[in-house]
Design an enzyme around this catalytic site. Structure first.
Site, PDB file in Angstrom:
ATOM      1  N   SER A  22      64.745  47.699  21.400  1.00 55.72           N
ATOM      2  CA  SER A  22      63.960  47.383  21.815  1.00 55.72           C
ATOM      3  C   SER A  22      64.387  46.165  21.854  1.00 55.72           C
ATOM      4  CB  SER A  22      62.536  47.717  20.794  1.00 55.72           C
ATOM      5  OG  SER A  22      62.559  47.382  19.313  1.00 55.72           O
ATOM      6  N   ASN A 109      57.254  49.385   9.671  1.00 55.97           N
ATOM      7  CA  ASN A 109      56.457  49.875  10.243  1.00 55.97           C
ATOM      8  C   ASN A 109      55.276  48.830  10.273  1.00 55.97           C
ATOM      9  OD1 ASN A 109      57.513  51.438  11.015  1.00 55.97           O
ATOM     10  ND2 ASN A 109      56.838  52.987   9.744  1.00 55.97           N
ATOM     11  N   THR A 154      25.441  36.860  49.639  1.00 57.02           N
ATOM     12  CA  THR A 154      25.483  38.002  49.099  1.00 57.02           C
ATOM     13  C   THR A 154      25.699  39.084  50.255  1.00 57.02           C
ATOM     14  OG1 THR A 154      23.353  39.164  49.821  1.00 57.02           O
ATOM     15  CG2 THR A 154      22.899  37.169  47.666  1.00 57.02           C
ATOM     16  N   HIS A 155      26.487  40.145  49.726  1.00 60.61           N
ATOM     17  CA  HIS A 155      27.647  40.802  50.782  1.00 60.61           C
ATOM     18  C   HIS A 155      28.100  40.578  51.830  1.00 60.61           C
ATOM     19  CE1 HIS A 155      23.879  44.066  49.521  1.00 60.61           C
ATOM     20  NE2 HIS A 155      23.137  42.871  49.789  1.00 60.61           N
ATOM     21  N   SER A 276      55.037  29.423  56.722  1.00 63.67           N
ATOM     22  CA  SER A 276      55.580  30.046  57.337  1.00 63.67           C
ATOM     23  C   SER A 276      56.937  30.044  57.682  1.00 63.67           C
ATOM     24  CB  SER A 276      54.522  30.820  58.352  1.00 63.67           C
ATOM     25  OG  SER A 276      55.273  32.127  59.225  1.00 63.67           O
ATOM     26  N   LYS A 282      51.554  27.128  59.795  1.00 68.72           N
ATOM     27  CA  LYS A 282      50.956  27.701  59.249  1.00 68.72           C
ATOM     28  C   LYS A 282      50.792  27.206  57.862  1.00 68.72           C
ATOM     29  CE  LYS A 282      49.218  31.261  58.514  1.00 68.72           C
ATOM     30  NZ  LYS A 282      50.310  33.115  58.600  1.00 68.72           N
ATOM     31  N   GLU A 289      46.523  33.704  46.471  1.00 66.03           N
ATOM     32  CA  GLU A 289      47.175  35.394  46.497  1.00 66.03           C
ATOM     33  C   GLU A 289      47.836  35.931  45.593  1.00 66.03           C
ATOM     34  OE1 GLU A 289      47.105  35.033  51.184  1.00 66.03           O
ATOM     35  OE2 GLU A 289      48.902  34.075  49.780  1.00 66.03           O
ATOM     36  N   GLN A 321      56.243  51.271  20.425  1.00 66.42           N
ATOM     37  CA  GLN A 321      57.071  50.057  20.494  1.00 66.42           C
ATOM     38  C   GLN A 321      56.772  49.083  21.959  1.00 66.42           C
ATOM     39  OE1 GLN A 321      61.824  49.796  19.680  1.00 66.42           O
ATOM     40  NE2 GLN A 321      61.691  50.975  21.255  1.00 66.42           N
ATOM     41  N   LYS A 324      55.004  46.455  23.284  1.00 64.77           N
ATOM     42  CA  LYS A 324      55.705  44.796  23.492  1.00 64.77           C
ATOM     43  C   LYS A 324      55.733  44.560  24.748  1.00 64.77           C
ATOM     44  CE  LYS A 324      57.309  45.229  18.996  1.00 64.77           C
ATOM     45  NZ  LYS A 324      57.452  46.746  19.318  1.00 64.77           N
TER      46      LYS A 324
HETATM   47  N1  ARG Z   1      61.200  48.595  17.361  1.00 64.64           N
HETATM   48  C1  ARG Z   1      59.705  48.961  16.123  1.00 64.64           C
HETATM   49  C2  ARG Z   1      58.649  48.688  17.590  1.00 64.64           C
HETATM   50  O1  ARG Z   1      59.021  48.298  18.174  1.00 64.64           O
HETATM   51  C3  ARG Z   1      60.013  47.971  14.954  1.00 64.64           C
HETATM   52  C4  ARG Z   1      59.489  49.542  14.031  1.00 64.64           C
HETATM   53  C5  ARG Z   1      60.713  50.448  14.036  1.00 64.64           C
HETATM   54  N2  ARG Z   1      60.122  51.978  13.175  1.00 64.64           N
HETATM   55  C6  ARG Z   1      60.790  52.824  12.911  1.00 64.64           C
HETATM   56  N3  ARG Z   1      59.971  53.688  11.785  1.00 64.64           N
HETATM   57  N4  ARG Z   1      61.209  53.265  13.765  1.00 64.64           N
HETATM   58  O2  ARG Z   1      57.302  49.458  17.474  1.00 64.64           O
END
Ligand code: ARG
Length: 469
Positions: A22, A109, A154-155, A276, A282, A289, A321, A324
């Site tokens: 990651s 964790n 409206t509409h 354009s 244009k 948009e 994971q 993120k």
């Molecule tokens: N890269 C992991 C995540 O984003 C970090 C935690 C990993 N923990 C594990 N027990 N493998 O969740």
């Protein structure tokens, strides 16, 4: 470098690394991870798990790593699993065995959950301040256009005259609710998971309250299993972003329509328009948009995380994971869209004349004539029918109500008089709606001032957060 090689005999496959790592995206948690590790080391020192000397060594090495990364002297090695491993790798390289003690009483964790909450809190500040800027702009424009008459729809059919300021302030109210939601999300994200370990808590006499103080959280988590598995706060934030984008997208859609030749109510500035490559005439509204186009992507990230959590057994699972990239992408896109909308609005030209002319065509005053008949004692349902017939007559003569001769009008209802018809111009129509929340110019100013007042506590809340950093 791995944090878990001991129990393995075989080599890790390259493909697994590519799939599992990651770092290519969670490097963005770099500052938060360092911050969390420094606090953790200080806490471990305060309870005697690390000696004073060890603690200081770790903290200063972490600070050095931060500086070296920021100055480009250290570069991320994307073959490394994640940001937590990368930082530990640098730490151990710098100070050897002492560095190996940092991970005492901690798991990735609770570490990643802490990083993500720190990131969320920081990022929310930006979202909130961009939202506040946009609301302030809408308030200013709302006041400026408190007498700018424009058709209300409206509409997407001409309905009744309104003032443009009222319409702009409708968006002000939407973004105000978004701001309320962001503030709620902040409070829920403001909880420290560190100290929960992998899932069960840790067997060391750590001082979680102290870590909490060091990292500026308001509370510590109260269930270690929940603390490492909970991503509700990310969902909250993704929902906030989605709702902001939906509001921005509605505004964007309106600007696209209003800036078309057919409407011509507004003209976007050259600085925020594009051309354009083939059609020389244009001037395209690419900015609104793109805002409209990015909205589903942000809302999609919310959907993705909800589906990740659905059916996920307790506690931590690697599925998490995936939170993120969803969060980073949603936040980045929401921020740029918020940021660009403010100057887009400030720099556009409002074509007051065209708006005013348009509000005179299409029987937008029909309801007002019915209301005037009601004042003469006619039941509203009856008045509605009378004015319906008048509109029918107008359509056949190709005339607005005010252009039909008074005699013809009187034939439909003898109660109609010149004074009544004279009060059917759009400005009189909007002025009559002088009721809280209505489009009467005084009420629109009132609404703007009221919104300004309601903004004050949020301004203070977010300003304090910003300056305490
Ligand atoms: N890269 C992991 C995540 O984003 C970090 C935690 C990993 N923990 C594990 N027990 N493998 O969740």
């Amino acid at each position: 470098m791995k944090l878990w090689g001991g129990r393995f005999l075989g080599q890790t496959e390259k493909l697994l690394e590519e799939f599992n790592n990651s770092l290519p995206f969670d490097y963005r948690l770099f500052e938060e991870d360092i911050q969390g590790s420094i606090a953790h080391a200080q806490m471990l020192t305060s309870v005697g798990i690390l000696s004073q000397e060890e603690g200081e060594k770790i903290v200063s090495a972490l600070k050095e790593i931060k500086t070296e990364v920021n100055q480009g002297e250290l570069q991320f090695d994307f073959t490394i699993e994640d940001i937590h491993t990368q930082i530990e790798y640098w730490l151990i390289k710098k100070i050897g065995d002492t560095g190996k003690k940092l991970h005492t009483a901690r798991s990735r964790n609770d570490q990643v959950a802490t990083d993500l909450r720190l990131f969320t809190k920081k990022s929310l500040q930006k979202t909130a301040s961009l939202t506040i800027e946009l609301i302030k702009t809408l308030i200013e424009l709302g006041i400026e256009h408190s007498e700018t008459v424009v058709p209300g729809y409206t509409h997407l059919q001409r309905a009744q005259p309104i003032v443009y300021g009222h319409q702009l302030l409708a968006y002000g109210e939407m973004f105000y609710r978004d701001l309320e939601r962001l503030t709620e999300t902040y409070k829920r994200a403001d909880v420290l998971p560190l100290g929960s370990g992998a899932l069960a808590g840790v067997p060391y006499p750590i001082d979680r309250e102290y870590t909490k103080e060091l990292l500026g959280f308001s509370k510590i988590s109260t269930n270690s299993i929940d603390a490492v598995s909970d991503r509700d706060f990310v969902c909250d934030y993704l929902y906030n972003c989605s709702m902001i984008m939906v509001h921005l997208s509605r505004l964007a859609e309106e600007l696209i329509i209003y800036s078309s030749f057919e409407f011509g109510f507004v003209e976007l500035s050259d600085g925020f328009s594009t051309g354009s490559s083939i059609m020389p005439q244009k001037k395209n509204p690419d900015v609104p948009e793109l805002i409209r186009g990015k909205t589903p992507r942000v809302a999609g990230h919310l959907q993705a995380l909800l589906m990740i959590l659905k059916g996920l057994p307790l506690s931590y699972n690697k599925d998490l994971q995936e939170d993120k990239e969803a969060l980073f992408d949603a936040v980045d896109n929401t921020h740029i869209c918020l940021e660009i909308t403010t100057p887009l609005l400030k720099s556009m030209t409002v074509n007051i004349d065209k708006m005013s002319k348009a509000s005179r065509i299409g029987y937008l005053n029909a309801t007002d004539l019915a209301d005037a008949l009601v004042e003469k004692g006619v039941a509203f349902r009856e008045a509605h029918k009378i004015v319906g017939e008048i509109v029918q007559l107008g359509l056949s003569l190709n005339k607005e109500i005010t252009e039909i001769s008074i005699d013809k009008l009187k034939q439909i209802s003898p109660l109609i008089d010149e004074e009544m018809i004279g009060a059917l111009d759009p400005l009189s129509c909007v002025k009559r709606r002088n009721i809280p929340g209505g489009t009467g110019p005084n009420q629109v100013i009132e609404g703007a001032e009221n919104l300004k007042k309601r903004l004050v506590p949020f301004n203070e809340f977010w300003y304090k957060k910003g300056s305490s950093k």
